[in-house]
Design an enzyme around this catalytic site. Structure first.
Site, short mmCIF file in Angstrom:
data_model
loop_
_atom_site.label_atom_id
_atom_site.label_comp_id
_atom_site.label_asym_id
_atom_site.label_seq_id
_atom_site.Cartn_x
_atom_site.Cartn_y
_atom_site.Cartn_z
N GLY A 1 -2.51 -2.71 -1.89
CA GLY A 1 -3.02 -2.66 -0.74
C GLY A 1 -3.12 -3.93 0.34
N ARG A 2 -3.80 -3.93 1.28
CA ARG A 2 -3.53 -5.01 2.17
C ARG A 2 -2.31 -5.80 2.46
NH1 ARG A 2 -9.27 -8.82 1.70
NH2 ARG A 2 -10.79 -6.95 1.94
N SER A 3 -1.38 -5.07 2.77
CA SER A 3 -0.04 -5.45 2.85
C SER A 3 0.52 -5.00 4.06
CB SER A 3 0.73 -4.72 1.67
OG SER A 3 0.28 -5.22 0.49
#
Length: 379
Positions: free
Chosen positions: A255-257
């Site tokens: 995530g958060r990529s």
């Protein structure tokens, strides 16, 4: 004659050293023109104290890392009560109760004892007009990140690795933090085994930033998703940010990529996302994302729903022609292998690119092989 020969050898050696530590290439995209420490005489710190001093002073500097600078245990450790919001399995990260985060936001999570390294929780201050560069693959900062804040500008970080910052503990530290900065180029940097964000741009304006040819290595023994895939990749949250991401290898994340929001204009071009266990992009309110020429391989969800910001995902050759008006060229298609869909085509925000320094884009066809072999501290 012998003296002349020895002098020639010495001169050649000095020239070789100078060549080895010079900045490779120049920034593309929004941070084009950054010079860092410029032509300042290179300095080679020998201790962690010297490194901290050089990075934090007011002089223009070229700082060369020729070894590992290990901050582990340099500021002691803390043992206290934290929490386990993602579970207590051995592969799960647990959280430090920083600013009462566990108390206020995870009151039902099990309490656990945490012991973390103090050095990792706050990065080394980097002031303006600095070039930080690694010599070959030797330049490593272990156990502590870098922190550029409060008006810092004109910084180059190239060919180094930042590793092993409290990897078990969320809130244990970030690899690179930017907040209220301008003209920063992060290039050929490897980040691995990080507590929280590999790269984070805070809520204040970060203006012109280029992140290029870097290796975000999310492989870890601990993760918030308890599967060895690091969740906290790249977080872009500034109030007036322009960020170019080009040629980066974003590997083994969940995530958060990146996560993009605030008021952030992001140009993501020719990056390689590979082997993600959940999602790559989180596109929140205030995000304006142009993604072109990238490769997504084994990314189940390329962009998490809902997409609250604006996204042009370069979905087709006909749709991509609109880029000519604002970028001076058509946008490149993205490539996909065993990955989810990514086809939103918002165009109103593309006018924000007019008059800006825009990175070039190649076809996605050669991205995976070239990026995987060259990203990170490989110079």
């Amino acid at each position: 004659m012998k003296t002349t020969f020895l002098v020639s050898l010495a001169t050649a050696a000095l020239s070789s050293t100078a060549a080895a530590v010079s900045v490779s290439g120049s920034a593309e995209g929004f941070a084009k023109g950054v010079t860092g420490g410029g032509s300042a005489t290179a300095v080679y710190p020998d201790t962690i104290d010297e490194l901290v001093s050089y990075l934090g002073d007011d002089e223009a500097r070229v700082i060369v890392l020729s070894k590992t600078f290990d901050f582990t245990d340099s500021e002691g450790t803390t043992t206290e009560t934290g929490c386990a919001p993602w579970g207590t399995d051995a592969a799960c990260q647990v959280a430090i109760n920083q600013n009462d985060w566990c108390t206020n936001y995870q009151p039902d999570a099990p309490s656990v004892s945490v012991t973390y390294d103090n050095a990792g929780t706050l990065g080394i201050t980097v002031n303006s007009d600095k070039t930080l560069i690694g010599e070959g693959s030797a330049g490593v900062i272990k156990g502590k990140g870098l922190r550029l804040v409060s008006g810092t500008s004109n910084v180059i970080i190239q060919n180094i690795a930042i590793t092993d910052i409290n990897p078990k503990y969320v809130w244990g530290g970030d690899a690179i933090t930017l907040n209220d900065v301008d003209m920063v180029w992060i290039d050929h940097v490897t980040t691995a085994r990080i507590a929280r964000q590999h790269i984070v741009l805070g809520t204040e304006a970060d203006n012109r930033v280029t992140i290029s040819n870097s290796f975000i290595n999310g492989e870890s023994d601990y993760s918030a998703t308890c599967d060895g895939y690091h969740y906290w990749g790249i977080y872009l949250d500034g109030s007036s940010d322009m960020v170019t991401m080009k040629g980066n290898y974003i590997y083994h994340t969940s995530g958060r990529s990146p996560k993009v929001q605030g008021n952030t204009l992001l140009h993501a071009v020719n990056n390689y996302w590979h082997d993600n266990s959940d999602h790559a992009f989180e596109i929140g309110e205030g995000a304006y994302v142009l993604a072109e020429g990238n490769v997504f391989q084994n990314i189940p969800t390329v962009a998490e729903d809902p997409i609250e910001g604006e996204l042009f995902a370069s979905p087709s050759e006909s749709a991509n022609e609109v880029c000519s008006t604002y970028l001076g060229r058509v946008c490149e298609l993205n490539g996909f292998g065993s990955s989810g869909t990514f086809n939103q085509a918002d165009t109103d925000f593309l006018s924000k690119f007019e008059g800006k320094n825009i990175a070039s884009a190649d076809s996605y066809s050669s991205v995976a092989s070239s990026v995987a072999s060259s990203a990170g501290n490989t110079l």
